[in-house]
Design a protein around this motif. Sequence first.
Motif, PDB file in Angstrom:
ATOM      1  N   GLY A   1      52.237  41.497  25.570  1.00  0.00           N
ATOM      2  CA  GLY A   1      51.897  42.311  24.416  1.00  0.00           C
ATOM      3  C   GLY A   1      50.409  42.428  24.172  1.00  0.00           C
ATOM      4  N   GLY A   2      49.594  41.989  25.142  1.00  0.00           N
ATOM      5  CA  GLY A   2      48.145  41.974  24.975  1.00  0.00           C
ATOM      6  C   GLY A   2      47.499  43.337  25.090  1.00  0.00           C
ATOM      7  N   ASP A   3      46.213  43.358  24.854  1.00  0.00           N
ATOM      8  CA  ASP A   3      45.431  44.587  24.825  1.00  0.00           C
ATOM      9  C   ASP A   3      45.035  44.995  26.246  1.00  0.00           C
ATOM     10  OD1 ASP A   3      43.713  46.666  24.374  1.00  0.00           O
ATOM     11  OD2 ASP A   3      42.348  45.572  23.064  1.00  0.00           O
ATOM     12  N   ARG A   4      45.548  46.103  26.708  1.00  0.00           N
ATOM     13  CA  ARG A   4      45.266  46.578  28.064  1.00  0.00           C
ATOM     14  C   ARG A   4      43.803  46.993  28.227  1.00  0.00           C
ATOM     15  NH1 ARG A   4      47.937  45.789  32.871  1.00  0.00           N
ATOM     16  NH2 ARG A   4      47.669  47.542  34.294  1.00  0.00           N
ATOM     17  N   THR A   5      43.149  47.341  27.115  1.00  0.00           N
ATOM     18  CA  THR A   5      41.778  47.840  27.224  1.00  0.00           C
ATOM     19  C   THR A   5      40.776  46.746  27.573  1.00  0.00           C
ATOM     20  OG1 THR A   5      41.276  47.555  24.856  1.00  0.00           O
ATOM     21  CG2 THR A   5      42.279  49.640  25.533  1.00  0.00           C
ATOM     22  N   VAL A   6      41.207  45.483  27.566  1.00  0.00           N
ATOM     23  CA  VAL A   6      40.281  44.399  27.906  1.00  0.00           C
ATOM     24  C   VAL A   6      39.695  44.607  29.297  1.00  0.00           C
ATOM     25  CG1 VAL A   6      40.099  41.911  28.365  1.00  0.00           C
ATOM     26  CG2 VAL A   6      41.355  42.715  26.361  1.00  0.00           C
ATOM     27  N   GLU A   7      40.503  45.111  30.238  1.00  0.00           N
ATOM     28  CA  GLU A   7      39.990  45.297  31.598  1.00  0.00           C
ATOM     29  C   GLU A   7      38.863  46.323  31.625  1.00  0.00           C
ATOM     30  OE1 GLU A   7      42.611  48.392  34.120  1.00  0.00           O
ATOM     31  OE2 GLU A   7      43.676  46.526  33.720  1.00  0.00           O
ATOM     32  N   VAL A   8      38.914  47.304  30.742  1.00  0.00           N
ATOM     33  CA  VAL A   8      37.837  48.296  30.662  1.00  0.00           C
ATOM     34  C   VAL A   8      36.570  47.643  30.125  1.00  0.00           C
ATOM     35  CG1 VAL A   8      37.104  50.490  29.658  1.00  0.00           C
ATOM     36  CG2 VAL A   8      39.505  50.148  30.301  1.00  0.00           C
ATOM     37  N   LYS A   9      36.715  46.865  29.078  1.00  0.00           N
ATOM     38  CA  LYS A   9      35.562  46.204  28.465  1.00  0.00           C
ATOM     39  C   LYS A   9      34.885  45.252  29.448  1.00  0.00           C
ATOM     40  CE  LYS A   9      37.873  46.520  23.986  1.00  0.00           C
ATOM     41  NZ  LYS A   9      38.675  45.797  22.981  1.00  0.00           N
ATOM     42  N   VAL A  10      35.681  44.518  30.228  1.00  0.00           N
ATOM     43  CA  VAL A  10      35.101  43.588  31.200  1.00  0.00           C
ATOM     44  C   VAL A  10      34.344  44.360  32.279  1.00  0.00           C
ATOM     45  CG1 VAL A  10      35.607  41.859  32.976  1.00  0.00           C
ATOM     46  CG2 VAL A  10      36.813  41.788  30.776  1.00  0.00           C
ATOM     47  N   ALA A  11      34.917  45.446  32.765  1.00  0.00           N
ATOM     48  CA  ALA A  11      34.239  46.254  33.783  1.00  0.00           C
ATOM     49  C   ALA A  11      32.907  46.790  33.249  1.00  0.00           C
ATOM     50  CB  ALA A  11      35.135  47.413  34.217  1.00  0.00           C
ATOM     51  N   GLN A  12      32.922  47.260  32.010  1.00  0.00           N
ATOM     52  CA  GLN A  12      31.679  47.750  31.412  1.00  0.00           C
ATOM     53  C   GLN A  12      30.648  46.638  31.273  1.00  0.00           C
ATOM     54  OE1 GLN A  12      33.177  49.425  27.719  1.00  0.00           O
ATOM     55  NE2 GLN A  12      33.041  51.488  28.533  1.00  0.00           N
ATOM     56  N   GLU A  13      31.109  45.462  30.867  1.00  0.00           N
ATOM     57  CA  GLU A  13      30.174  44.353  30.670  1.00  0.00           C
ATOM     58  C   GLU A  13      29.576  43.891  31.990  1.00  0.00           C
ATOM     59  OE1 GLU A  13      32.355  41.477  28.428  1.00  0.00           O
ATOM     60  OE2 GLU A  13      32.372  42.705  26.613  1.00  0.00           O
TER      61      GLU A  13
ATOM     62  N   LEU B   1      35.969  49.578  44.193  1.00  0.00           N
ATOM     63  CA  LEU B   1      36.007  48.120  44.242  1.00  0.00           C
ATOM     64  C   LEU B   1      37.021  47.576  43.245  1.00  0.00           C
ATOM     65  CD1 LEU B   1      32.227  47.068  44.241  1.00  0.00           C
ATOM     66  CD2 LEU B   1      33.652  47.737  46.173  1.00  0.00           C
ATOM     67  N   GLY B   2      37.703  46.536  43.648  1.00  0.00           N
ATOM     68  CA  GLY B   2      38.602  45.853  42.730  1.00  0.00           C
ATOM     69  C   GLY B   2      39.246  44.665  43.399  1.00  0.00           C
ATOM     70  N   LEU B   3      39.282  43.565  42.683  1.00  0.00           N
ATOM     71  CA  LEU B   3      39.970  42.365  43.171  1.00  0.00           C
ATOM     72  C   LEU B   3      41.409  42.465  42.691  1.00  0.00           C
ATOM     73  CD1 LEU B   3      39.159  39.604  44.607  1.00  0.00           C
ATOM     74  CD2 LEU B   3      39.250  38.637  42.316  1.00  0.00           C
ATOM     75  N   THR B   4      42.325  42.705  43.595  1.00  0.00           N
ATOM     76  CA  THR B   4      43.706  42.912  43.177  1.00  0.00           C
ATOM     77  C   THR B   4      44.346  41.583  42.767  1.00  0.00           C
ATOM     78  OG1 THR B   4      45.781  43.997  43.777  1.00  0.00           O
ATOM     79  CG2 THR B   4      44.752  42.649  45.469  1.00  0.00           C
TER      80      THR B   4
ATOM     81  N   SER C   1      36.846  38.364  39.194  1.00  0.00           N
ATOM     82  CA  SER C   1      36.414  39.758  39.348  1.00  0.00           C
ATOM     83  C   SER C   1      34.904  39.887  39.219  1.00  0.00           C
ATOM     84  CB  SER C   1      37.100  40.640  38.306  1.00  0.00           C
ATOM     85  OG  SER C   1      38.480  40.743  38.562  1.00  0.00           O
ATOM     86  N   SER C   2      34.335  39.196  38.252  1.00  0.00           N
ATOM     87  CA  SER C   2      32.888  39.266  38.043  1.00  0.00           C
ATOM     88  C   SER C   2      32.130  38.725  39.251  1.00  0.00           C
ATOM     89  CB  SER C   2      32.496  38.480  36.793  1.00  0.00           C
ATOM     90  OG  SER C   2      33.133  38.991  35.643  1.00  0.00           O
ATOM     91  N   ALA C   3      32.631  37.629  39.818  1.00  0.00           N
ATOM     92  CA  ALA C   3      31.961  37.027  40.977  1.00  0.00           C
ATOM     93  C   ALA C   3      32.001  37.969  42.177  1.00  0.00           C
ATOM     94  CB  ALA C   3      32.619  35.695  41.320  1.00  0.00           C
ATOM     95  N   ALA C   4      33.166  38.526  42.468  1.00  0.00           N
ATOM     96  CA  ALA C   4      33.320  39.388  43.641  1.00  0.00           C
ATOM     97  C   ALA C   4      32.573  40.702  43.479  1.00  0.00           C
ATOM     98  CB  ALA C   4      34.805  39.642  43.896  1.00  0.00           C
ATOM     99  N   LEU C   5      32.806  41.362  42.354  1.00  0.00           N
ATOM    100  CA  LEU C   5      32.179  42.663  42.150  1.00  0.00           C
ATOM    101  C   LEU C   5      30.671  42.527  41.970  1.00  0.00           C
ATOM    102  CD1 LEU C   5      35.150  43.409  41.843  1.00  0.00           C
ATOM    103  CD2 LEU C   5      34.528  44.865  39.905  1.00  0.00           C
ATOM    104  N   GLY C   6      30.256  41.426  41.330  1.00  0.00           N
ATOM    105  CA  GLY C   6      28.829  41.218  41.124  1.00  0.00           C
ATOM    106  C   GLY C   6      28.057  41.133  42.425  1.00  0.00           C
ATOM    107  N   VAL C   7      28.585  40.398  43.390  1.00  0.00           N
ATOM    108  CA  VAL C   7      27.914  40.262  44.689  1.00  0.00           C
ATOM    109  C   VAL C   7      27.803  41.616  45.373  1.00  0.00           C
ATOM    110  CG1 VAL C   7      28.135  39.315  47.012  1.00  0.00           C
ATOM    111  CG2 VAL C   7      28.558  37.847  45.032  1.00  0.00           C
ATOM    112  N   LEU C   8      28.912  42.354  45.418  1.00  0.00           N
ATOM    113  CA  LEU C   8      28.913  43.637  46.122  1.00  0.00           C
ATOM    114  C   LEU C   8      28.023  44.665  45.437  1.00  0.00           C
ATOM    115  CD1 LEU C   8      32.711  43.711  46.969  1.00  0.00           C
ATOM    116  CD2 LEU C   8      30.838  43.502  48.614  1.00  0.00           C
TER     117      LEU C   8
END
Length: 423
Positions: A280-292, A240-243, A255-262
């Motif tokens: 220059g931002g932190d790429r790991t944010v996407e990992v943290k959001v997925a975990q949350e 799953l992923g909202l591109t 992303s939270s709305a779409a993935l949450g429903v499914l």
Amino acid sequence: MTLDCLPDPVAAGPAERLKTVAVSVGGVTVGGGAPVVVQSMTNTDTADIDGTVAQVAALARAGSELVRITVDRDEAAAAVPHIREKLLKRGVDVPLVGDFHYIGHKLLADHPACAEALAKYRINPGNVGFKDKKDRQFSSIVEMAIRWDKAVRIGANWGSLDQELLTHLMDVNAASDRPIDARAVTREAMVQSALLSAERAVEIGLPKNRIILSAKVSAVQDLIAVYRMMAKRSDFALHLGLTEAGMGSKGIVASSAALGVLLQEGIGDTIRVSLTPEPGGDRTVEVKVAQEILQTMGFRTFVPLVAACPGCGRTTSTVFQELARDIQDWIVASMPEWKTQYAGVEALNVAVMGCIVNGPGESKHADIGISLPGTGETPSAPVFVDGKKVATLRGAGIAAEFKTMVADYIENRYGTAGRTAAE
């Protein structure tokens, strides 16, 4: 009113996970009832070996269980085995996924070390080849996966959809007595592109337990509709992923709305949150959001949760905000070490509340919680452990004292002392 008069209870929690075929990706199980897997993707030039190694390592440390890298040209393909080798020397054994478009068949054939180093190949049916070359080039990648015993993700994408298939379905729809709207036809094309390609891969000889499907779109309702269709019509493991989800809160919310429903409907075996980082931002944010997303919905636990008061007119002091931030940052920074010492610590619940209205109650529900004084309240902060008041903190040292109590609680519950008491 008696209990007999109450309505039938509504089941709490998500629907049962849909049964899909389990796929092993470099030792990580996707599907088959396994926990939903978090993955991410680098945005470095893969030919930059050191830069890519650094980012993959950071994503893995943040909790990404699969990391996808771009393999778009010879220099990138040649770099892959060196990236893998350097990661292993760092003790980072995260499976790497190769993202191939247009010339994947050639790159895999010309760079066997790359084909071997990757754990999974990502194929886009919309650009793997065109006209008479399409099946030949698709087959070449599938045969390479069979040769090296690798998994394959067949990922249709709204922005690069198989135009031949879409045109055919549009023509069929136009000739129908009851035509549907063009967007619905495009959704159907997305689903068919993934499923037909998967069926062709199986015909070539790739077993179902080596195939993962995705159909990524950028609109929430389209994503939900497409994956419901995919889940209904196949038992392949689903990514799953909202591109192109977007930047900042927009991307997180979408992303939270779409993935949450499914996920709530039992659909999905692995997820990625495709956030656009700040320059220059932190790429790991996407990992943290997925975990949350997974943790707040109750699917998995990754780090202790800190429940914190949002603040209102009763909490003009910023003490509770500063303490909540301090505790959260401290927990995140401590987790790599804690995981090796305290089994189960990721399930810890901490509460940092800001006034007497909900503070004591929420603190009692947490494993350990503190209720700080609100505006006009007595400057004291009761601390609750496992639902019981154990101390009252006062003065300028409240933050440091509470942090010490949290550390002691973790040691007593999850450390040697806690295990000995349980035995």
